[in-house]
Design a protein around this motif. Structure first.
Motif, mmCIF file in Angstrom:
data_model
loop_
_atom_site.group_PDB
_atom_site.id
_atom_site.type_symbol
_atom_site.label_atom_id
_atom_site.label_comp_id
_atom_site.label_asym_id
_atom_site.label_seq_id
_atom_site.Cartn_x
_atom_site.Cartn_y
_atom_site.Cartn_z
ATOM 1 N N VAL A 72 54.613 35.329 5.170
ATOM 2 C CA VAL A 72 54.213 34.029 5.734
ATOM 3 C C VAL A 72 53.865 33.072 4.597
ATOM 4 C CG1 VAL A 72 52.472 32.813 7.110
ATOM 5 C CG2 VAL A 72 53.463 34.941 7.965
ATOM 6 N N ASP A 73 53.040 33.542 3.660
ATOM 7 C CA ASP A 73 52.604 32.659 2.566
ATOM 8 C C ASP A 73 53.770 32.254 1.656
ATOM 9 O OD1 ASP A 73 50.068 32.994 3.577
ATOM 10 O OD2 ASP A 73 49.355 34.288 1.955
ATOM 11 N N TRP A 99 52.888 42.363 14.768
ATOM 12 C CA TRP A 99 52.272 43.424 13.952
ATOM 13 C C TRP A 99 50.963 43.870 14.556
ATOM 14 C CZ3 TRP A 99 55.632 45.711 11.276
ATOM 15 C CH2 TRP A 99 56.756 44.986 10.859
ATOM 16 N N GLN A 124 50.473 32.324 11.347
ATOM 17 C CA GLN A 124 51.336 31.288 11.898
ATOM 18 C C GLN A 124 50.562 30.625 13.044
ATOM 19 O OE1 GLN A 124 55.714 32.275 11.908
ATOM 20 N NE2 GLN A 124 54.970 34.368 11.958
ATOM 21 N N VAL A 179 57.858 32.026 5.140
ATOM 22 C CA VAL A 179 57.820 31.429 6.490
ATOM 23 C C VAL A 179 57.219 30.021 6.450
ATOM 24 C CG1 VAL A 179 56.857 31.658 8.825
ATOM 25 C CG2 VAL A 179 57.763 33.679 7.644
ATOM 26 N N ALA A 185 52.610 47.289 6.358
ATOM 27 C CA ALA A 185 53.569 46.355 6.972
ATOM 28 C C ALA A 185 52.907 45.013 7.266
ATOM 29 C CB ALA A 185 54.141 46.965 8.251
ATOM 30 N N SER A 186 51.643 45.046 7.708
ATOM 31 C CA SER A 186 50.932 43.804 8.027
ATOM 32 C C SER A 186 50.654 43.002 6.751
ATOM 33 C CB SER A 186 49.633 44.126 8.768
ATOM 34 O OG SER A 186 49.917 44.746 10.022
ATOM 35 N N LEU A 187 50.356 43.704 5.658
ATOM 36 C CA LEU A 187 50.158 43.011 4.374
ATOM 37 C C LEU A 187 51.460 42.354 3.914
ATOM 38 C CD1 LEU A 187 47.881 45.605 2.554
ATOM 39 C CD2 LEU A 187 47.265 43.235 3.111
ATOM 40 N N VAL A 232 56.982 26.967 20.674
ATOM 41 C CA VAL A 232 57.948 27.538 21.624
ATOM 42 C C VAL A 232 57.292 28.501 22.609
ATOM 43 C CG1 VAL A 232 60.021 27.326 20.221
ATOM 44 C CG2 VAL A 232 58.586 29.346 19.918
ATOM 45 N N PHE A 233 56.110 29.024 22.268
ATOM 46 C CA PHE A 233 55.455 29.994 23.157
ATOM 47 C C PHE A 233 54.581 29.323 24.221
ATOM 48 C CE2 PHE A 233 56.227 32.400 19.194
ATOM 49 C CZ PHE A 233 57.038 33.385 19.722
ATOM 50 N N SER A 260 59.133 28.037 12.603
ATOM 51 C CA SER A 260 59.279 29.463 12.892
ATOM 52 C C SER A 260 59.109 29.656 14.391
ATOM 53 C CB SER A 260 58.208 30.259 12.140
ATOM 54 O OG SER A 260 58.022 31.527 12.744
ATOM 55 N N MET A 261 60.014 30.408 14.993
ATOM 56 C CA MET A 261 60.011 30.597 16.447
ATOM 57 C C MET A 261 59.848 32.057 16.818
ATOM 58 S SD MET A 261 63.146 28.006 17.256
ATOM 59 C CE MET A 261 62.926 26.216 17.355
ATOM 60 N N GLY A 262 59.148 32.819 15.970
ATOM 61 C CA GLY A 262 58.870 34.214 16.303
ATOM 62 C C GLY A 262 59.987 35.159 15.914
ATOM 63 N N SER A 263 59.898 36.364 16.401
ATOM 64 C CA SER A 263 60.816 37.426 15.993
ATOM 65 C C SER A 263 61.114 38.348 17.163
ATOM 66 C CB SER A 263 60.160 38.242 14.876
ATOM 67 O OG SER A 263 60.824 39.476 14.716
ATOM 68 N N MET A 321 53.725 41.223 5.913
ATOM 69 C CA MET A 321 53.887 40.036 6.762
ATOM 70 C C MET A 321 53.060 38.887 6.208
ATOM 71 S SD MET A 321 55.522 38.902 9.388
ATOM 72 C CE MET A 321 55.530 37.145 9.812
ATOM 73 N N ARG A 322 51.840 39.170 5.749
ATOM 74 C CA ARG A 322 51.006 38.109 5.196
ATOM 75 C C ARG A 322 51.678 37.473 3.975
ATOM 76 N NH1 ARG A 322 45.839 35.719 5.308
ATOM 77 N NH2 ARG A 322 46.109 33.928 3.957
ATOM 78 N N PHE A 337 51.045 29.653 16.033
ATOM 79 C CA PHE A 337 51.055 30.179 17.413
ATOM 80 C C PHE A 337 50.284 31.491 17.559
ATOM 81 C CE2 PHE A 337 55.519 30.506 15.717
ATOM 82 C CZ PHE A 337 55.500 31.836 15.355
ATOM 83 N N HIS A 339 49.183 49.003 8.209
ATOM 84 C CA HIS A 339 48.426 48.126 7.327
ATOM 85 C C HIS A 339 49.357 47.568 6.236
ATOM 86 C CE1 HIS A 339 44.598 47.792 4.569
ATOM 87 N NE2 HIS A 339 45.086 46.626 4.890
ATOM 88 N N PHE A 369 46.641 38.637 8.681
ATOM 89 C CA PHE A 369 47.937 39.225 8.392
ATOM 90 C C PHE A 369 49.151 38.398 8.798
ATOM 91 C CE2 PHE A 369 45.117 43.021 8.943
ATOM 92 C CZ PHE A 369 45.155 43.440 7.622
#
Lengths: 155, 155
Positions: free
Chosen positions: A70-71, B59, B37, A74, A62-64, B50-51, A80-83, A66-67, B39, A60, B34
């Motif tokens: 992104v804001d 996540w 993006q 990213v 880690a997901s926060l 790209v996907f 953005s082409m993923g990870s 990520m949010r 995609f 949770h 979370f």
């Protein structure tokens, strides 16, 4: 502000990612779906646990992050082409109900892709702090981002 | 079957963790919270990405693995005491709507804690496969688990 390409970042650049409050309901909702251990889902049993009370799942937290990423970062990048993954996560302090988590990301490495001319790899060193200034999580993230096309001049 | 202590595992032991179907609605719900993006959240824009279509946030995939890990392994252990972090995650293939993900965890290392006699560290090598047998994610996880008290004889 125009969207940035891979080329527009430099190593050591730091981004403040904003903050988010975590409630007991958020912690329990996430954990019931993804990490149903009693110290994440049941306040009474959490009190008897090694944590002495309800704590957020590390997933949770880690997901926060990520949010916030992104804001705060990213979304300013052209593409953005993923990870391909994450190099390391450290959960250093428990996240408890009512905590306010603030994110920061520092550009650690910028690596042009050898196999694909249209993208570069950005490695970030991320951290989340709580309202007491304690670092609760660090994360070494990796992302693919679009490079400036040769047809487009640098700003 | 009685709950296991740290001492009851051995390196190389493998656990099948069951499986879970991922729907488009699951992918979008998670990502709106979370990892917003396009995609992950918008089927039309995902098609242009790209996907070439909607894909799950990494996540989300990692959190689904955690759910399978709790149901298939953590719940059989006497006492889970949380985790200091994750050594590495690799997202190898996109996870798409309708995919069925199956988890497996292998005990990679068993390390008695030097500072706390009541617990040990279990390092696991986890993987998620899709219905085609492709590995979509690998993860090197770390957890603290309770040791058998000296007062309790081995079974």
């Amino acid at each position: 502000m125009p969207l940035r390409y891979f080329e527009d970042f430099h190593v050591g650049e730091t981004f403040e990612l904003g903050s988010r409050i975590v409630t007991a309901a958020d912690i329990i909702d996430f954990a019931r779906q993804f990490d149903p251990q009693p110290f994440h889902t049941d306040p009474a049993r959490a009190q008897e646990s090694v944590f002495g009370g309800l704590v957020a799942s590390g997933w949770h937290t880690a997901s926060l992050y990520m949010r916030l990423l992104v804001d705060g970062l990213v979304d300013m990048i052209q593409s953005s082409m993923g990870s391909p993954g994450v190099d390391k996560i450290e959960w250093l302090k428990p996240v408890r109900p009512g905590d306010t988590l603030s994110g920061r990301a520092t550009i650690a490495e910028l690596i042009p892709s050898k196999s694909r001319a249209d993208r570069g790899i950005i490695k970030t060193l991320g951290e989340l702090r709580n309202q007491k200034g304690e670092v609760v999580m660090t994360i070494r993230g990796v992302g693919f981002f679009g490079r400036r096309p040769a047809t487009e001049p640098s700003p």
